[in-house]
Motif scaffolding. Structure first.
Motif, PDB file in Angstrom:
ATOM      1  N   GLY A  80      -4.711   9.501  -6.743  1.00  0.00           N
ATOM      2  CA  GLY A  80      -4.695   9.176  -5.326  1.00  0.00           C
ATOM      3  C   GLY A  80      -3.342   9.411  -4.686  1.00  0.00           C
ATOM      4  N   PHE A  81      -2.273   9.047  -5.403  1.00  0.00           N
ATOM      5  CA  PHE A  81      -0.915   9.222  -4.892  1.00  0.00           C
ATOM      6  C   PHE A  81      -0.596  10.696  -4.693  1.00  0.00           C
ATOM      7  N   ILE A  85      -0.133   4.340  -0.675  1.00  0.00           N
ATOM      8  CA  ILE A  85      -0.838   5.516  -0.141  1.00  0.00           C
ATOM      9  C   ILE A  85      -0.675   5.579   1.380  1.00  0.00           C
ATOM     10  N   LYS A  86      -0.893   4.475   2.058  1.00  0.00           N
ATOM     11  CA  LYS A  86      -0.745   4.425   3.510  1.00  0.00           C
ATOM     12  C   LYS A  86       0.667   4.837   3.928  1.00  0.00           C
ATOM     13  N   ASP A 130       0.839  -1.202   0.000  1.00  0.00           N
ATOM     14  CA  ASP A 130       0.000   0.000   0.000  1.00  0.00           C
ATOM     15  C   ASP A 130       0.876   1.256   0.000  1.00  0.00           C
ATOM     16  N   GLN A 176      -1.958  16.336   0.546  1.00  0.00           N
ATOM     17  CA  GLN A 176      -2.605  16.345   1.864  1.00  0.00           C
ATOM     18  C   GLN A 176      -1.578  16.403   2.990  1.00  0.00           C
ATOM     19  N   ILE A 177      -0.410  15.775   2.819  1.00  0.00           N
ATOM     20  CA  ILE A 177       0.610  15.842   3.874  1.00  0.00           C
ATOM     21  C   ILE A 177       1.448  17.113   3.758  1.00  0.00           C
ATOM     22  N   ILE A 208       2.679   6.910   2.576  1.00  0.00           N
ATOM     23  CA  ILE A 208       2.898   8.351   2.485  1.00  0.00           C
ATOM     24  C   ILE A 208       2.581   9.027   3.818  1.00  0.00           C
ATOM     25  N   TYR A 209       1.479   8.632   4.428  1.00  0.00           N
ATOM     26  CA  TYR A 209       1.060   9.256   5.681  1.00  0.00           C
ATOM     27  C   TYR A 209       1.978   8.871   6.836  1.00  0.00           C
ATOM     28  N   LYS A 237       5.587  10.632   6.239  1.00  0.00           N
ATOM     29  CA  LYS A 237       5.504  11.965   5.643  1.00  0.00           C
ATOM     30  C   LYS A 237       6.703  12.846   5.966  1.00  0.00           C
ATOM     31  N   SER A 252      -2.696  13.204  -4.602  1.00  0.00           N
ATOM     32  CA  SER A 252      -3.619  13.777  -3.613  1.00  0.00           C
ATOM     33  C   SER A 252      -3.084  13.584  -2.201  1.00  0.00           C
ATOM     34  N   ALA A 253      -2.554  12.388  -1.917  1.00  0.00           N
ATOM     35  CA  ALA A 253      -1.989  12.121  -0.593  1.00  0.00           C
ATOM     36  C   ALA A 253      -0.772  13.002  -0.334  1.00  0.00           C
TER      37      ALA A 253
END
Length: 304
Positions: free
Chosen positions: A258-259, A206-207, A204, A265-266, A209-210, A213, A261-262
């Motif tokens: 999605g990538f 996307i996960k 994953d 977002q961070i 990235i958070y 970060k 966007s993440a």
């Protein structure tokens, strides 16, 4: 974010030709390939657009003036060797050149180097992590003293028989990242994040990235097409190139909206570079330059 390209795809181009072409397409930054001149051990390696071992103030001033004239920045100096090579001579040569890249990055005011940790293919993961800590502590200390950050790409360097078994870079998963960041707690030690390698490893991106970060120093845009029909026949223990193909962004399986966007977002607002390894767009300058245009047009939908 600034949108750029890794200059390794410009094999055979002079520094000036590479800068002019990237700028004319619209790219805003360059991850400049800095291998030792004339030494290619694999595909997409051996390209040298800046000779870091012979960089002096006059050459530095020329490089900075030239990129400024073409309204483009240097995001990082790139050298992706195996610093844990089991051959002592190869390991030393790779590390010595890496030090020259760190020096050049500081001299140019770039202050970022993108690279690999490496791997001794004769050792297991745990022993490689111990070896990496031993090898990389002095490198990170030196880079910190120069004000240079190190961003490790998460490519396993496992594609075909040349990298079998295990690959040539252990820094490929969040499990290993956590351990290495714990054992090497340096502020200047981070990630050059490439989501494509998560695709064929079925992880994953996307996960991650958070969670990481604060450790993402640089971004690679490369895509991977996972051929499920081939995977169903050869299985995940086959050579990865038997069931997947590197592609231009947008032509594979990465969820780019999605990538990115993440990333937004961070609050990631630094450099991001296309890494070209799509064999369907190789063989001539015309094909290479067409691929650069296609990738730019696609990513401009999301990176502004």
């Amino acid at each position: 974010m600034k949108l750029g390209v890794l200059s390794a795809i410009f094999d055979g181009y002079t520094f000036e030709e590479m800068v002019e072409k990237a700028s004319s397409i619209g790219y805003e930054c360059l991850e400049v390939a800095c291998w030792p001149a004339g030494k290619a051990e694999r595909r997409y390696a051996g390209v040298s657009h800046i000779d870091t071992e012979n960089l002096d103030e006059k050459k530095r001033d020329y490089i900075l003036s030239f990129v400024k004239k073409h309204n483009i920045e240097i995001s990082s100096l790139a050298f992706y060797p195996n610093t844990l090579d089991p051959d002592p001579e190869k390991r030393k040569a790779n590390i010595d050149h890496l030090y020259s890249v760190i020096n050049a990055s500081a001299m140019l005011g770039v202050n970022l180097v993108t690279t690999f940790i490496g791997r001794d293919q004769n050792k297991n993961i745990g022993d490689n992590i111990k070896l990496a800590v031993e090898v990389w502590k002095p490198i990170l200390d030196y880079a910190k003293g120069k004000g240079v950050r190190i961003a490790i790409e998460n490519c396993p360097m496992l594609f075909g028989p040349d990298q079998w078994p295990g690959g040539q870079n252990i820094f490929f998963s969040p499990v290993i990242w956590r351990e290495m960041f714990k054992l090497l707690p340096y502020d200047n030690f981070g990630i050059n994040f490439d989501p494509s390698h998560f695709i064929w490893q079925q992880m994953d991106y996307i996960k991650a990235i958070y969670e990481f970060k604060d450790k993402i120093f640089h971004i690679h845009y490369k895509d991977i097409k996972l051929h499920k029909d081939k995977l169903a026949e050869c299985g995940s223990l086959a050579y990865p190139l038997d069931y997947m193909s590197p592609k231009l962004p947008g032509l594979g399986d990465v969820n780019w909206p999605g990538f990115i966007s993440a990333l937004t977002q961070i609050g990631y607002d630094s450099y991001s570079c296309v890494e070209m390894e799509d064999r369907a767009f190789e063989g001539s300058r015309e094909k290479i330059e067409a691929s650069l245009v296609l990738a730019y047009r696609y990513l401009r939908n999301y990176v502004i």
